[in-house]
Structures are given as C-alpha cells and as structure tokens.
Design a protein around this motif. Structure first.
Motif, PDB file in Angstrom:
ATOM      1  N   GLN A  79       0.690  -1.210  -0.106  1.00 49.14           N
ATOM      2  CA  GLN A  79       0.118   0.084  -0.042  1.00 49.14           C
ATOM      3  C   GLN A  79       0.805   1.219   0.023  1.00 49.14           C
ATOM      4  O   GLN A  79       0.351   2.226  -0.889  1.00 49.14           O
ATOM      5  CB  GLN A  79      -0.766   0.073   1.265  1.00 49.14           C
ATOM      6  CG  GLN A  79      -2.049  -0.885   1.233  1.00 49.14           C
ATOM      7  CD  GLN A  79      -2.665  -1.244   2.385  1.00 49.14           C
ATOM      8  OE1 GLN A  79      -2.443  -0.737   3.510  1.00 49.14           O
ATOM      9  NE2 GLN A  79      -4.257  -1.607   2.195  1.00 49.14           N
ATOM     10  N   CYS A  82       2.164   1.851  -3.515  1.00 47.03           N
ATOM     11  CA  CYS A  82       1.200   2.518  -4.460  1.00 47.03           C
ATOM     12  C   CYS A  82       0.926   3.811  -4.033  1.00 47.03           C
ATOM     13  O   CYS A  82       0.682   4.653  -4.928  1.00 47.03           O
ATOM     14  CB  CYS A  82      -0.306   1.638  -4.298  1.00 47.03           C
ATOM     15  SG  CYS A  82      -0.185  -0.015  -5.047  1.00 47.03           S
ATOM     16  N   ALA A  86       1.598   6.504  -7.073  1.00 47.23           N
ATOM     17  CA  ALA A  86       0.714   7.007  -7.706  1.00 47.23           C
ATOM     18  C   ALA A  86       0.782   7.955  -8.715  1.00 47.23           C
ATOM     19  O   ALA A  86       0.114   7.867  -9.859  1.00 47.23           O
ATOM     20  CB  ALA A  86      -0.568   7.344  -6.612  1.00 47.23           C
ATOM     21  N   ILE A  93      -1.141  -0.131 -10.588  1.00 42.01           N
ATOM     22  CA  ILE A  93      -1.177   0.393  -9.219  1.00 42.01           C
ATOM     23  C   ILE A  93      -2.762   0.654  -8.698  1.00 42.01           C
ATOM     24  O   ILE A  93      -3.128   0.579  -7.618  1.00 42.01           O
ATOM     25  CB  ILE A  93      -0.563   1.991  -9.175  1.00 42.01           C
ATOM     26  CG1 ILE A  93       1.015   1.761  -9.333  1.00 42.01           C
ATOM     27  CG2 ILE A  93      -0.986   2.924  -8.143  1.00 42.01           C
ATOM     28  CD1 ILE A  93       1.475   3.045  -9.442  1.00 42.01           C
ATOM     29  N   LEU A  97      -4.476  -0.918  -5.694  1.00 38.90           N
ATOM     30  CA  LEU A  97      -5.318  -0.213  -4.934  1.00 38.90           C
ATOM     31  C   LEU A  97      -6.557  -0.522  -4.805  1.00 38.90           C
ATOM     32  O   LEU A  97      -7.302  -0.667  -3.598  1.00 38.90           O
ATOM     33  CB  LEU A  97      -5.434   1.324  -5.301  1.00 38.90           C
ATOM     34  CG  LEU A  97      -4.303   2.126  -5.241  1.00 38.90           C
ATOM     35  CD1 LEU A  97      -4.328   3.375  -5.950  1.00 38.90           C
ATOM     36  CD2 LEU A  97      -4.070   2.458  -3.489  1.00 38.90           C
TER      37      LEU A  97
END
Length: 160
Positions: A79, A82, A86, A93, A97
């Motif tokens: 996480q 990501c 982003a 990604i 997510l």
C-alpha cells in the motif's frame, strides 16, 4: 492559466498532470489503512507474547500469528508503494489499490456486522466502511480508470 490535456480546466505546469482531489482523498485513506494494518500485525504478536508470559492460552498459535503479521506488513508495504508511486500512473497501481481497498472494505463491513451482532453497533466502523466503499467506487470508476490509464508526459530527454 494552462490546462492539463487529461484534466480540462485544471491549472498546472504544462508537463505535470495533477492527481484529482478524489484520488488524493483515496490515497490518504489508503495511508491510514496502511498504518492500521502495520499496527495490527504488530499487535497480534504482542498479544500472543503477553499471553505467553502470563501463562495463558495463546490468541492463535505462534506460527499463525507470525504468518498474519508478515501478511499484514507485506500488505502495508504494498500500500505504501502504491501511494508513493501513484503519480507514475501505471494501471497495476490501480489494480493493487482496488485489491487493497477491497480487503479494507470487507474487513470494516465484517467489523461493523460483528459489532452489530454483539449488541453494540459501532458507528465508527459504519463510517469507515462507508468511506471505504466510496474510495473503492472512486478507484474502480471513471476517475480512477481515467487517471491511471493515461500515461504521464514523457521526459524531455526521451522526446527526441
């Protein structure tokens, strides 16, 4: 005022695409989930150690506790990656997510249903579950699809 080609009407430098506000809020929520996930992995190990020191039955077998903790920490690391990546706008990604938010949504809904079944409904779990559903809807919907499917502009040196 210059508009970004992928977001009409948005001001910004000509080579930079801005992350939509809805996705910024989703990334903040994912970061909060990351902290909770990492803490949860640590908490299960600590609870087992505490019970062991006091001669009580373990919450779960120690091997299972370590597996759950490592899974939580791996998920938290994914996480964080990501959230950090982003702005690269890669479609993987978005997929990660979606999977991470699905885990979060499922766990908060189960947590709310558990609190409801115990006779003490947790309004906080209901609110977090609602936020998770909205975040999942945003990433799965047009905003997430559009933002993560459009590649960012190529660096000046690669343009030729």
């Amino acid at each position: 005022m210059q508009s970004s080609p992928d977001q009409p009407g948005r001001a910004g430098p000509p080579g930079k695409a801005r992350v939509p506000e809805a996705l910024v809020l989703v990334l903040v929520l994912v970061t909060a989930h990351t902290l909770g996930t990492a803490f949860g992995g640590w908490a299960i190990l600590e609870e087992n150690r505490s019970k062991q020191e006091h001669g009580q039955d373990l919450l779960v077998p120690m091997g299972t506790a370590w597996f759950v903790a490592l899974f939580c920490w791996g998920l938290a690391a994914l996480q964080v990656a990501c959230v950090v990546l982003a702005r690269k706008r890669r479609s993987w990604i978005r997929v990660v997510l979606i999977v991470c938010l699905s885990f979060g949504t499922f766990s908060t809904v189960i947590g709310f249903l558990g609190s409801l079944a115990s006779g003490a409904p947790s309004l906080a779990m209901l609110v977090i579950a609602g936020l998770d559903v909205a975040a999942l809807w945003t990433v799965c919907g047009g905003t997430g699809r559009h933002y993560f499917s459009v590649r960012g502009p190529a660096p000046a040196s690669a343009r030729g």
